[in-house]
Design a protein around this motif. Structure first.
Motif, PDB file in Angstrom:
ATOM      1  N   ALA A 359      51.309  34.097  44.824  1.00 60.47           N
ATOM      2  CA  ALA A 359      51.949  35.302  43.970  1.00 60.47           C
ATOM      3  C   ALA A 359      50.564  36.030  43.331  1.00 60.47           C
ATOM      4  O   ALA A 359      49.517  35.486  43.360  1.00 60.47           O
ATOM      5  N   VAL A 360      50.716  37.148  43.001  1.00 57.72           N
ATOM      6  CA  VAL A 360      49.744  37.931  42.353  1.00 57.72           C
ATOM      7  C   VAL A 360      50.370  38.795  41.293  1.00 57.72           C
ATOM      8  O   VAL A 360      51.315  39.388  41.368  1.00 57.72           O
ATOM      9  N   TYR A 361      49.768  38.926  40.182  1.00 50.18           N
ATOM     10  CA  TYR A 361      50.060  39.659  39.014  1.00 50.18           C
ATOM     11  C   TYR A 361      49.025  40.705  38.770  1.00 50.18           C
ATOM     12  O   TYR A 361      47.652  40.532  38.665  1.00 50.18           O
ATOM     13  N   ALA A 362      49.242  41.958  39.044  1.00 48.93           N
ATOM     14  CA  ALA A 362      48.246  42.911  38.918  1.00 48.93           C
ATOM     15  C   ALA A 362      48.535  44.069  37.704  1.00 48.93           C
ATOM     16  O   ALA A 362      49.902  44.411  37.251  1.00 48.93           O
ATOM     17  N   ILE A 363      47.549  44.359  36.954  1.00 50.93           N
ATOM     18  CA  ILE A 363      47.691  45.490  35.917  1.00 50.93           C
ATOM     19  C   ILE A 363      47.012  46.826  36.124  1.00 50.93           C
ATOM     20  O   ILE A 363      45.872  46.517  36.660  1.00 50.93           O
ATOM     21  N   ALA A 364      47.646  47.916  36.481  1.00 52.45           N
ATOM     22  CA  ALA A 364      46.664  49.038  36.508  1.00 52.45           C
ATOM     23  C   ALA A 364      46.800  49.826  35.432  1.00 52.45           C
ATOM     24  O   ALA A 364      47.608  50.077  34.250  1.00 52.45           O
ATOM     25  N   ASP A 365      45.433  50.768  35.119  1.00 52.71           N
ATOM     26  CA  ASP A 365      45.097  51.564  33.907  1.00 52.71           C
ATOM     27  C   ASP A 365      45.112  52.950  34.415  1.00 52.71           C
ATOM     28  O   ASP A 365      44.586  53.711  33.459  1.00 52.71           O
ATOM     29  N   GLY A 366      45.335  53.121  35.619  1.00 52.22           N
ATOM     30  CA  GLY A 366      45.445  54.640  36.070  1.00 52.22           C
ATOM     31  C   GLY A 366      44.285  54.856  36.770  1.00 52.22           C
ATOM     32  O   GLY A 366      43.791  56.166  37.411  1.00 52.22           O
ATOM     33  N   ALA A 367      43.229  53.670  36.848  1.00 52.50           N
ATOM     34  CA  ALA A 367      42.014  54.156  37.768  1.00 52.50           C
ATOM     35  C   ALA A 367      42.343  53.681  39.257  1.00 52.50           C
ATOM     36  O   ALA A 367      43.271  53.391  39.774  1.00 52.50           O
ATOM     37  N   ASP A 368      41.172  53.875  40.004  1.00 48.24           N
ATOM     38  CA  ASP A 368      41.436  53.400  41.350  1.00 48.24           C
ATOM     39  C   ASP A 368      41.240  51.847  41.760  1.00 48.24           C
ATOM     40  O   ASP A 368      41.192  51.624  42.818  1.00 48.24           O
ATOM     41  N   GLN A 369      40.954  51.220  40.634  1.00 50.10           N
ATOM     42  CA  GLN A 369      40.765  49.793  40.902  1.00 50.10           C
ATOM     43  C   GLN A 369      41.918  49.212  39.816  1.00 50.10           C
ATOM     44  O   GLN A 369      41.941  49.618  38.862  1.00 50.10           O
ATOM     45  N   PRO A 370      42.085  47.797  40.348  1.00 52.52           N
ATOM     46  CA  PRO A 370      42.794  46.907  39.580  1.00 52.52           C
ATOM     47  C   PRO A 370      42.420  46.794  38.077  1.00 52.52           C
ATOM     48  O   PRO A 370      41.004  46.215  37.933  1.00 52.52           O
ATOM     49  N   PHE A 371      42.976  46.807  37.158  1.00 54.15           N
ATOM     50  CA  PHE A 371      42.366  46.686  35.661  1.00 54.15           C
ATOM     51  C   PHE A 371      42.137  45.225  35.841  1.00 54.15           C
ATOM     52  O   PHE A 371      41.086  44.546  35.030  1.00 54.15           O
ATOM     53  N   ARG A 372      43.349  44.414  35.843  1.00 58.53           N
ATOM     54  CA  ARG A 372      43.141  43.153  35.808  1.00 58.53           C
ATOM     55  C   ARG A 372      43.826  42.666  36.992  1.00 58.53           C
ATOM     56  O   ARG A 372      45.368  43.222  37.361  1.00 58.53           O
ATOM     57  N   MET A 373      43.522  41.532  37.656  1.00 52.84           N
ATOM     58  CA  MET A 373      44.353  40.592  38.707  1.00 52.84           C
ATOM     59  C   MET A 373      44.184  39.281  38.667  1.00 52.84           C
ATOM     60  O   MET A 373      43.219  38.812  38.532  1.00 52.84           O
ATOM     61  N   ARG A 374      45.364  38.658  38.863  1.00 54.61           N
ATOM     62  CA  ARG A 374      45.585  37.414  38.654  1.00 54.61           C
ATOM     63  C   ARG A 374      46.074  36.686  39.772  1.00 54.61           C
ATOM     64  O   ARG A 374      47.080  37.266  40.181  1.00 54.61           O
ATOM     65  N   VAL A 375      45.806  35.571  40.381  1.00 56.49           N
ATOM     66  CA  VAL A 375      46.212  34.951  41.702  1.00 56.49           C
ATOM     67  C   VAL A 375      46.857  33.746  41.393  1.00 56.49           C
ATOM     68  O   VAL A 375      46.228  32.903  40.690  1.00 56.49           O
ATOM     69  N   HIS A 376      47.953  33.274  41.497  1.00 63.01           N
ATOM     70  CA  HIS A 376      48.964  31.941  41.682  1.00 63.01           C
ATOM     71  C   HIS A 376      48.887  31.491  43.108  1.00 63.01           C
ATOM     72  O   HIS A 376      49.304  31.943  43.978  1.00 63.01           O
ATOM     73  N   ASP A 377      47.943  30.289  43.096  1.00 62.32           N
ATOM     74  CA  ASP A 377      47.829  29.524  44.363  1.00 62.32           C
ATOM     75  C   ASP A 377      48.668  28.156  44.267  1.00 62.32           C
ATOM     76  O   ASP A 377      48.314  27.547  43.098  1.00 62.32           O
ATOM     77  N   PRO A 378      49.707  27.912  45.172  1.00 59.28           N
ATOM     78  CA  PRO A 378      50.283  26.656  45.149  1.00 59.28           C
ATOM     79  C   PRO A 378      49.345  25.528  45.253  1.00 59.28           C
ATOM     80  O   PRO A 378      49.991  24.469  44.535  1.00 59.28           O
ATOM     81  N   SER A 379      48.218  25.386  46.195  1.00 58.14           N
ATOM     82  CA  SER A 379      47.575  24.258  46.041  1.00 58.14           C
ATOM     83  C   SER A 379      47.065  23.852  44.981  1.00 58.14           C
ATOM     84  O   SER A 379      47.079  22.618  44.756  1.00 58.14           O
ATOM     85  N   PHE A 380      46.844  24.569  43.972  1.00 60.04           N
ATOM     86  CA  PHE A 380      46.158  24.179  42.806  1.00 60.04           C
ATOM     87  C   PHE A 380      47.301  23.621  41.788  1.00 60.04           C
ATOM     88  O   PHE A 380      46.746  22.511  41.209  1.00 60.04           O
ATOM     89  N   VAL A 381      48.515  23.972  42.078  1.00 59.66           N
ATOM     90  CA  VAL A 381      49.520  23.305  41.287  1.00 59.66           C
ATOM     91  C   VAL A 381      49.718  22.050  41.929  1.00 59.66           C
ATOM     92  O   VAL A 381      50.089  20.874  41.258  1.00 59.66           O
ATOM     93  N   ASN A 382      49.955  21.992  43.118  1.00 56.42           N
ATOM     94  CA  ASN A 382      50.271  20.618  43.895  1.00 56.42           C
ATOM     95  C   ASN A 382      49.066  19.802  43.744  1.00 56.42           C
ATOM     96  O   ASN A 382      49.694  18.576  43.609  1.00 56.42           O
ATOM     97  N   LEU A 383      48.176  19.938  43.437  1.00 57.39           N
ATOM     98  CA  LEU A 383      47.025  19.059  43.336  1.00 57.39           C
ATOM     99  C   LEU A 383      46.986  18.273  42.131  1.00 57.39           C
ATOM    100  O   LEU A 383      46.539  17.132  41.993  1.00 57.39           O
ATOM    101  N   GLN A 384      47.573  18.617  41.123  1.00 55.44           N
ATOM    102  CA  GLN A 384      47.760  18.016  39.916  1.00 55.44           C
ATOM    103  C   GLN A 384      48.505  16.806  39.917  1.00 55.44           C
ATOM    104  O   GLN A 384      48.575  15.962  39.309  1.00 55.44           O
ATOM    105  N   LEU A 385      49.246  16.678  41.308  1.00 56.95           N
ATOM    106  CA  LEU A 385      50.101  15.407  41.459  1.00 56.95           C
ATOM    107  C   LEU A 385      49.261  14.092  41.688  1.00 56.95           C
ATOM    108  O   LEU A 385      49.869  13.329  41.367  1.00 56.95           O
ATOM    109  N   LEU A 386      48.029  14.440  42.180  1.00 54.63           N
ATOM    110  CA  LEU A 386      47.497  13.248  42.200  1.00 54.63           C
ATOM    111  C   LEU A 386      47.310  12.265  41.262  1.00 54.63           C
ATOM    112  O   LEU A 386      47.210  11.037  41.291  1.00 54.63           O
ATOM    113  N   ASN A 387      46.892  13.009  40.020  1.00 54.95           N
ATOM    114  CA  ASN A 387      46.922  12.205  38.959  1.00 54.95           C
ATOM    115  C   ASN A 387      48.404  11.312  38.507  1.00 54.95           C
ATOM    116  O   ASN A 387      48.231  10.112  37.907  1.00 54.95           O
ATOM    117  N   LEU A 388      49.337  11.744  39.229  1.00 60.09           N
ATOM    118  CA  LEU A 388      50.573  10.920  38.916  1.00 60.09           C
ATOM    119  C   LEU A 388      51.201  10.033  40.091  1.00 60.09           C
ATOM    120  O   LEU A 388      51.733   9.125  39.750  1.00 60.09           O
TER     121      LEU A 388
END
Length: 414
Positions: A359-388
Motif C-alpha cells: 500500500a501507499v499513502y500519498a499527500i499532495a500540496d499542489g506541487a509536481d512532487q508528492p508532499f508526503r509519501m509512505r509505503v506499507h510493506d507486508p514483509s516488515f509486518v510479517n517479520l515481527q512474527l519471529l519473536n512469537l
C-alpha cells in the motif's frame, strides 16, 4: 649490544598508512560481539541482553544465506533451544519514501520497484493508484486488464521462487533450480512486454507503458499450455520428500488471533484459516469482474504456508485465462500532461501482493512532487512474527520458520 624483545606481528609504526590492514585489525580487536557497544536504550534491550544461567548469544547474519543476505538475527539460546530473538534491521536502508518526495509523480514510480524486487509490479501498482486518485484519472479498461494479467504472472514467478528458496534453506538444491527455470520463463515473457526482467517500471499514471505484443502473446500461449502439468511435476519433489514434510509440519504455528493482533496479511494470514484477500475485501481494478477463489488452510504451520501458495498459483492461472478471453480493445493510457500537479489532498491505495498488502499513502500540496509519501510493506509486518514463533524451537528450526514467511528485505529496509 643486547637485542630487544621480539616485535609482535601486530606492532604498528607510529606513522603507518591508514591503508595498512594492521591498523584496521588493531581497531577491531575486542569489537566482535553480538552485544551492542552501548548501554541499553529501552526496557526491551535491557531484558534481551541480560543472560540467565546457562544462556548465551548466537549471532546469525547479516551474510548468512538463511537470512537472505541482509537480515541479522541475534538469538538468546539455552543449549540448542531458542529463548528469545532480536531481529536487527537496516543493513539495506535506502530511503525510498524520501526519494519519492524529491521526485515528480512520474519519476517516483521507478523508486518503488526495488522494494520487493522479485515482484516489483506490486510495488508500482499502489503508487500509481494513489496518484490516480489524487488526479481523478480514469484508467482505460484494457489497461486495467493488462495490469491484472501482468501482475498475476509476476505473482506466479514470485511464488515459484518462494518454493525453491524454502527448500534451499532446508538443504534441498534441486527445487531452487526448478523454481528458477519456471521463474526465468515468466520474466522473459514480462521482459518482452515491459523491456526489463526484474525492475519492470511498466505501470504508468493512467495506464501502462505499452500494449500487448506478438512476442509476449506467443510466449504466454506456449507456457499456459503446459503450466498446470509442470507445476504438478515440480510439486512431487517436495510433497513426497519425507524430510521436508516432517521438518515443516507443526513448526512455526500461527493462530488467527495472533495474526490479527500483529496485522499479518497475505498467504501467511490465509494459511491460518482467515479468507482475507484485498482483491475481494476491497475490490480494485477489474477483479470484481473475474471469477477466482480465495484459498485457505487451517493448520497455520510452516507446511500449510507452502501448499497455500501453490493453490494461489492455480488461481492466478484462472485469472490470466479470463483476462485473455475478456480483455476489450481500446487505448492503454489516459491522456495526461508530462508534468502533473494534483490538487491538494491525500489518497490511500493498496493491492494484494504475493506477501500481503502492498500500500501507499500519498499527500499532495499542489506541487509536481508528492508532499508526503509512505509505503506499507507486508514483509516488515510479517517479520515481527519471529519473536512469537521462534522461542521454544531449536536453532535449526529458524530456517524453516523464517523461509515460510517469505520476507523480502528490500521492502523491510525501505
Amino acid at each position: 649490544m643486547t637485542a630487544g624483545p621480539p616485535k609482535s606481528r601486530y606492532d604498528i609504526p607510529a606513522h603507518a598508512s591508514a591503508d595498512d590492514p594492521r591498523v584496521m585489525l588493531e581497531e577491531q580487536i575486542g569489537v566482535f560481539e553480538s552485544i551492542p557497544p552501548y548501554p541499553p536504550r529501552t526496557e526491551r534491550e535491557a531484558e534481551f541482553y541480560s543472560l540467565g544461567d546457562g544462556q548465551m548469544f548466537l549471532n546469525i547474519g547479516p551474510h548468512h544465506p538463511a537470512t537472505h543476505g541482509v537480515l541479522r538475527v541475534v538469538f538468546k539460546i539455552s543449549g540448542e533451544q531458542i529463548v528469545d530473538v532480536d531481529p536487527v534491521l537496516g543493513y539495506l536502508h535506502r530511503g525510498v519514501e524520501k526519494l519519492c518526495e524529491n521526485a515528480d509523480y512520474h519519476q517516483a514510480i521507478c523508486y518503488m520497484d526495488p522494494l520487493e524486487y522479485v515482484s516489483s509490479l506490486f510495488c508500482e501498482w499502489p503508487a500509481v493508484m494513489a496518484f490516480e486518485k489524487l488526479l481523478d484519472v480514469e484508467v482505460p479498461r484494457r489497461a486495467e486488464y493488462i495490469r491484472v494479467l501482468s501482475s498475476e504472472l509476476n505473482r506466479i514467478a514470485s511464488h515459484a521462487l518462494f518454493v525453491g528458496f524454502m527448500a534451499l534453506d532446508l538443504g534441498g538444491l534441486t527445487p531452487i533450480l526448478y523454481g528458477f527455470i519456471e521463474r526465468d520463463e515468466m520474466v522473459e515473457m514480462l521482459a518482452s512486454l515491459t523491456g526489463q526482467r526484474m525492475l519492470f517500471n511498466y505501470f504508468r499514471i493512467g495506464g501502462v507503458n505499452g500494449d500487448l505484443n506478438h512476442d509476449f502473446m506467443s510466449r504466454l500461449g506456449a507456457w499456459m499450455g503446459r503450466a498446470a502439468e509442470q507445476i504438478e511435476a515440480n510439486l512431487g519433489l517436495l510433497n513426497e520428500n519425507e524430510i521436508f514434510v516432517r521438518r515443516m509440519r507443526g513448526m512455526g504455528l500461527l493462530d488467527r488471533e495472533t495474526a490479527f493482533s500483529i496485522g499479518v496479511t497475505g498467504p501467511n494470514l490465509r494459511a491460518s484459516g482467515v479468507p482475507f484477500d484485498f482483491r475481494r475485501a476491497h475490490p480494485y481494478s477489474v477483479f470484481p469482474e473475474l471469477d477466482f477463489d480465495i484459498p485457505t488452510r487451517q493448520e497455520g504451520d510452516c507446511l500449510a504456508r507452502y501448499p497455500l501458495r501453490i493453490d494461489e498459483i492455480k488461481q492466478s492461472l484462472r485469472i490470466i485465462d479470463q483476462c485473455l478471453h475478456e480483455m476489450p480493445d481500446g487505448p492503454v493510457m489516459a491522456k495526461l500532461p508530462r508534468l502533473v500537479r494534483p490538487r491538494p489532498g491525500r489518497a490511500f491505495a493498496g493491492v494484494e501482493g504475493p506477501r500481503g498488502l502492498n500500500a501507499v499513502y500519498a499527500i499532495a500540496d499542489g506541487a509536481d512532487q508528492p508532499f508526503r509519501m509512505r509505503v506499507h510493506d507486508p514483509s516488515f509486518v510479517n517479520l515481527q512474527l519471529l519473536n512469537l514463533m521462534l522461542p521454544g524451537n531449536l536453532v535449526a528450526d529458524m530456517m524453516a520458520v523464517f523461509s515460510s514467511l517469505d520476507p523480502i528485505m528490500g521492502g523491510i529496509d525501505k
